[in-house]
Design a protein around this motif. Structure first.
Motif, PDB file in Angstrom:
ATOM      1  N   ARG A 213       0.819  -1.208   0.000  1.00  0.00           N
ATOM      2  CA  ARG A 213       0.000   0.000   0.000  1.00  0.00           C
ATOM      3  C   ARG A 213       0.854   1.260   0.000  1.00  0.00           C
ATOM      4  NH1 ARG A 213      -5.322  -1.124   1.769  1.00  0.00           N
ATOM      5  NH2 ARG A 213      -5.606  -3.319   2.373  1.00  0.00           N
ATOM      6  N   THR A 214       0.277   2.323  -0.503  1.00  0.00           N
ATOM      7  CA  THR A 214       0.939   3.625  -0.466  1.00  0.00           C
ATOM      8  C   THR A 214       0.840   4.188   0.948  1.00  0.00           C
ATOM      9  OG1 THR A 214      -1.078   4.837  -1.015  1.00  0.00           O
ATOM     10  CG2 THR A 214       0.268   4.061  -2.867  1.00  0.00           C
ATOM     11  N   ALA A 215       1.477   5.345   1.162  1.00  0.00           N
ATOM     12  CA  ALA A 215       1.416   5.980   2.477  1.00  0.00           C
ATOM     13  C   ALA A 215      -0.016   6.340   2.845  1.00  0.00           C
ATOM     14  CB  ALA A 215       2.298   7.227   2.487  1.00  0.00           C
ATOM     15  N   ALA A 216      -0.851   6.578   1.834  1.00  0.00           N
ATOM     16  CA  ALA A 216      -2.251   6.931   2.077  1.00  0.00           C
ATOM     17  C   ALA A 216      -3.124   5.701   2.308  1.00  0.00           C
ATOM     18  CB  ALA A 216      -2.795   7.736   0.898  1.00  0.00           C
ATOM     19  N   GLY A 217      -2.526   4.504   2.187  1.00  0.00           N
ATOM     20  CA  GLY A 217      -3.281   3.289   2.439  1.00  0.00           C
ATOM     21  C   GLY A 217      -3.907   2.654   1.221  1.00  0.00           C
ATOM     22  N   GLN A 218      -3.624   3.181   0.031  1.00  0.00           N
ATOM     23  CA  GLN A 218      -4.205   2.607  -1.179  1.00  0.00           C
ATOM     24  C   GLN A 218      -3.463   1.342  -1.592  1.00  0.00           C
ATOM     25  OE1 GLN A 218      -3.677   4.954  -4.751  1.00  0.00           O
ATOM     26  NE2 GLN A 218      -5.485   4.034  -5.724  1.00  0.00           N
ATOM     27  N   PRO A 219      -4.145   0.220  -1.779  1.00  0.00           N
ATOM     28  CA  PRO A 219      -3.464  -0.996  -2.244  1.00  0.00           C
ATOM     29  C   PRO A 219      -3.056  -0.858  -3.704  1.00  0.00           C
ATOM     30  CG  PRO A 219      -5.824  -1.393  -2.050  1.00  0.00           C
ATOM     31  CD  PRO A 219      -5.575  -0.015  -1.512  1.00  0.00           C
ATOM     32  N   VAL A 220      -1.776  -1.118  -3.987  1.00  0.00           N
ATOM     33  CA  VAL A 220      -1.277  -0.961  -5.361  1.00  0.00           C
ATOM     34  C   VAL A 220      -0.712  -2.251  -5.937  1.00  0.00           C
ATOM     35  CG1 VAL A 220      -0.795   1.502  -5.134  1.00  0.00           C
ATOM     36  CG2 VAL A 220       0.977  -0.150  -4.533  1.00  0.00           C
ATOM     37  N   GLU A 221      -0.428  -3.242  -5.081  1.00  0.00           N
ATOM     38  CA  GLU A 221       0.088  -4.516  -5.595  1.00  0.00           C
ATOM     39  C   GLU A 221      -0.233  -5.643  -4.644  1.00  0.00           C
ATOM     40  OE1 GLU A 221       3.374  -6.241  -4.693  1.00  0.00           O
ATOM     41  OE2 GLU A 221       3.705  -5.052  -2.890  1.00  0.00           O
ATOM     42  N   TYR A 222      -0.554  -6.787  -5.259  1.00  0.00           N
ATOM     43  CA  TYR A 222      -0.773  -8.010  -4.504  1.00  0.00           C
ATOM     44  C   TYR A 222       0.137  -9.069  -5.110  1.00  0.00           C
ATOM     45  CZ  TYR A 222      -2.839 -12.471  -3.112  1.00  0.00           C
ATOM     46  OH  TYR A 222      -3.014 -13.753  -2.647  1.00  0.00           O
ATOM     47  N   ALA A 223       0.925  -9.739  -4.286  1.00  0.00           N
ATOM     48  CA  ALA A 223       1.915 -10.695  -4.796  1.00  0.00           C
ATOM     49  C   ALA A 223       1.756 -12.050  -4.136  1.00  0.00           C
ATOM     50  CB  ALA A 223       3.330 -10.158  -4.563  1.00  0.00           C
ATOM     51  N   GLU A 224       2.072 -13.094  -4.914  1.00  0.00           N
ATOM     52  CA  GLU A 224       2.135 -14.464  -4.426  1.00  0.00           C
ATOM     53  C   GLU A 224       3.497 -15.021  -4.814  1.00  0.00           C
ATOM     54  OE1 GLU A 224      -2.619 -15.610  -4.815  1.00  0.00           O
ATOM     55  OE2 GLU A 224      -1.189 -16.368  -6.307  1.00  0.00           O
ATOM     56  N   SER A 225       4.285 -15.431  -3.840  1.00  0.00           N
ATOM     57  CA  SER A 225       5.648 -15.887  -4.102  1.00  0.00           C
ATOM     58  C   SER A 225       5.891 -17.253  -3.484  1.00  0.00           C
ATOM     59  CB  SER A 225       6.667 -14.882  -3.543  1.00  0.00           C
ATOM     60  OG  SER A 225       6.479 -13.602  -4.118  1.00  0.00           O
ATOM     61  N   TYR A 226       6.642 -18.090  -4.218  1.00  0.00           N
ATOM     62  CA  TYR A 226       6.973 -19.439  -3.763  1.00  0.00           C
ATOM     63  C   TYR A 226       8.497 -19.572  -3.680  1.00  0.00           C
ATOM     64  CZ  TYR A 226       2.165 -20.643  -5.136  1.00  0.00           C
ATOM     65  OH  TYR A 226       0.794 -20.700  -5.274  1.00  0.00           O
ATOM     66  N   TYR A 227       8.996 -19.952  -2.495  1.00  0.00           N
ATOM     67  CA  TYR A 227      10.418 -20.142  -2.264  1.00  0.00           C
ATOM     68  C   TYR A 227      10.667 -21.615  -1.901  1.00  0.00           C
ATOM     69  CZ  TYR A 227      10.489 -15.032  -1.555  1.00  0.00           C
ATOM     70  OH  TYR A 227      10.360 -13.669  -1.705  1.00  0.00           O
ATOM     71  N   PRO A 228      11.649 -22.292  -2.514  1.00  0.00           N
ATOM     72  CA  PRO A 228      11.961 -23.671  -2.107  1.00  0.00           C
ATOM     73  C   PRO A 228      12.345 -23.696  -0.631  1.00  0.00           C
ATOM     74  CG  PRO A 228      13.074 -23.104  -4.163  1.00  0.00           C
ATOM     75  CD  PRO A 228      12.513 -21.830  -3.616  1.00  0.00           C
ATOM     76  N   ALA A 229      11.629 -24.479   0.152  1.00  0.00           N
ATOM     77  CA  ALA A 229      11.869 -24.483   1.599  1.00  0.00           C
ATOM     78  C   ALA A 229      13.256 -24.987   1.952  1.00  0.00           C
ATOM     79  CB  ALA A 229      10.804 -25.323   2.303  1.00  0.00           C
ATOM     80  N   GLY A 230      13.785 -25.916   1.151  1.00  0.00           N
ATOM     81  CA  GLY A 230      15.075 -26.500   1.480  1.00  0.00           C
ATOM     82  C   GLY A 230      16.253 -25.574   1.286  1.00  0.00           C
ATOM     83  N   SER A 231      16.078 -24.463   0.574  1.00  0.00           N
ATOM     84  CA  SER A 231      17.205 -23.562   0.310  1.00  0.00           C
ATOM     85  C   SER A 231      16.901 -22.130   0.721  1.00  0.00           C
ATOM     86  CB  SER A 231      17.586 -23.605  -1.173  1.00  0.00           C
ATOM     87  OG  SER A 231      16.491 -23.232  -1.985  1.00  0.00           O
ATOM     88  N   SER A 232      15.863 -21.924   1.515  1.00  0.00           N
ATOM     89  CA  SER A 232      15.464 -20.566   1.898  1.00  0.00           C
ATOM     90  C   SER A 232      15.293 -20.438   3.402  1.00  0.00           C
ATOM     91  CB  SER A 232      14.134 -20.193   1.225  1.00  0.00           C
ATOM     92  OG  SER A 232      14.198 -20.296  -0.178  1.00  0.00           O
ATOM     93  N   SER A 233      15.707 -19.293   3.917  1.00  0.00           N
ATOM     94  CA  SER A 233      15.375 -18.924   5.287  1.00  0.00           C
ATOM     95  C   SER A 233      15.027 -17.443   5.275  1.00  0.00           C
ATOM     96  CB  SER A 233      16.545 -19.203   6.243  1.00  0.00           C
ATOM     97  OG  SER A 233      17.642 -18.374   5.943  1.00  0.00           O
ATOM     98  N   PHE A 234      14.319 -16.987   6.310  1.00  0.00           N
ATOM     99  CA  PHE A 234      13.798 -15.627   6.314  1.00  0.00           C
ATOM    100  C   PHE A 234      14.192 -14.892   7.580  1.00  0.00           C
ATOM    101  CE2 PHE A 234      11.363 -17.808   3.198  1.00  0.00           C
ATOM    102  CZ  PHE A 234      11.063 -16.852   2.248  1.00  0.00           C
ATOM    103  N   LEU A 235      14.590 -13.645   7.393  1.00  0.00           N
ATOM    104  CA  LEU A 235      14.929 -12.774   8.522  1.00  0.00           C
ATOM    105  C   LEU A 235      13.682 -12.002   8.904  1.00  0.00           C
ATOM    106  CD1 LEU A 235      16.975 -11.329  10.387  1.00  0.00           C
ATOM    107  CD2 LEU A 235      17.323  -9.687   8.533  1.00  0.00           C
ATOM    108  N   ILE A 236      13.263 -12.156  10.149  1.00  0.00           N
ATOM    109  CA  ILE A 236      12.096 -11.436  10.662  1.00  0.00           C
ATOM    110  C   ILE A 236      12.546 -10.648  11.870  1.00  0.00           C
ATOM    111  CG2 ILE A 236       9.789 -11.665  11.651  1.00  0.00           C
ATOM    112  CD1 ILE A 236       9.486 -14.261  10.080  1.00  0.00           C
ATOM    113  N   GLU A 237      12.445  -9.326  11.787  1.00  0.00           N
ATOM    114  CA  GLU A 237      12.874  -8.470  12.885  1.00  0.00           C
ATOM    115  C   GLU A 237      11.657  -7.961  13.646  1.00  0.00           C
ATOM    116  OE1 GLU A 237      15.479  -5.391  11.619  1.00  0.00           O
ATOM    117  OE2 GLU A 237      17.139  -6.777  11.296  1.00  0.00           O
TER     118      GLU A 237
END
Length: 240
Positions: A213-237
């Motif tokens: 969304r933009t700063a005003a809250g308007q949705p501008v993109e929706y994404a669906e992504s697939y990552y191979p679980a065996g070779s991916s890890s994610f940083l969550i802060e």
């Protein structure tokens, strides 16, 4: 405080992986050899190896031994709003993109809901396969589809997103994504996705849906992504 024996054993093996003495794909010494070398018991050594396996440094193959694994790609997109290209450059990786599809269609229920559009509204769909040069023989690291309301970006299907940054293009059009909500799930991959990622249909993938969304809250993109679980890890802060 002195480190425990299993921590010391883990450090010994970890240091040799980092230095390249135990290269990626190689088999490390047997448990008996390491126990004798380090002067530790087998339960202590196994605890050390289990920790290194959880870190993604080792993989244990039943009946064969323990091997040095190629490090997983750490994706930071769960912590920061940034394009995959910018994330790759930050980590000194060369990103390669293959555009599989770019065209217009009518929004289905999930897309219409995410973008706050009427069912059947016109959207542009972009499908890309991303590789990191030199990583796992240039195997794909993510299969991603993004949907954008046609009325916000009517000429999107005329652009070449092989080298362009999607987020940069949006920003130049006054549609900068300033907030994103993302959901992670572990799922079996659709057949088309598995084929494109070069994995088995039985190998799990990390499926991330995201609405930007933009700063005003308007949705501008929706994404669906697939990552191979065996070779991916994610940083969550998380901040307080």
């Amino acid at each position: 405080m002195a480190k425990s024996l299993h921590e010391q054993a883990a450090e010994y093996v970890r240091a040799r992986i980092v230095s390249g003495e135990y290269p990626v794909g190689s088999q490390i010494p047997t448990e008996n050899e390491l126990c004798a070398l380090l002067g530790v018991s087998r339960p202590t050594l196994r605890q050390a190896l289990d920790n290194l396996t959880r870190e993604g440094l080792l993989v244990r193959i039943k009946g064969k031994g323990t091997f040095v694994s190629e490090p997983k790609v750490v994706h930071e997109s769960t912590s920061f709003i940034t394009g995959y290209r910018a994330e790759s450059e930050k980590n000194h990786r060369t990103l390669r993109t293959c555009v599989l599809y770019l065209g217009q269609e009518r929004a289905g229920e999930a897309v219409a809901h995410a973008l706050e559009l009427p069912l059947g509204a016109r959207v542009t769909r972009l499908v890309r396969l991303r590789h990191l040069e030199g990583y796992r023989g240039d195997a794909p690291v993510v299969y991603t589809t993004v949907y954008v309301p046609y009325k916000l970006f009517p000429d999107m299907d005329q652009m070449d997103f092989t080298d362009l940054s999607f987020y940069d293009v949006l920003a130049r059009r006054g549609l900068e994504v300033r907030h994103a909500s993302r959901r992670l799930e572990v799922v079996p991959p659709p057949a088309e996705v598995a084929a494109r990622l070069g994995i088995s249909a039985f190998e799990p993938v990390i499926f991330i849906t995201s609405t930007g969304r933009t700063a005003a809250g308007q949705p501008v993109e929706y994404a669906e992504s697939y990552y191979p679980a065996g070779s991916s890890s994610f940083l969550i802060e998380v901040h307080r």
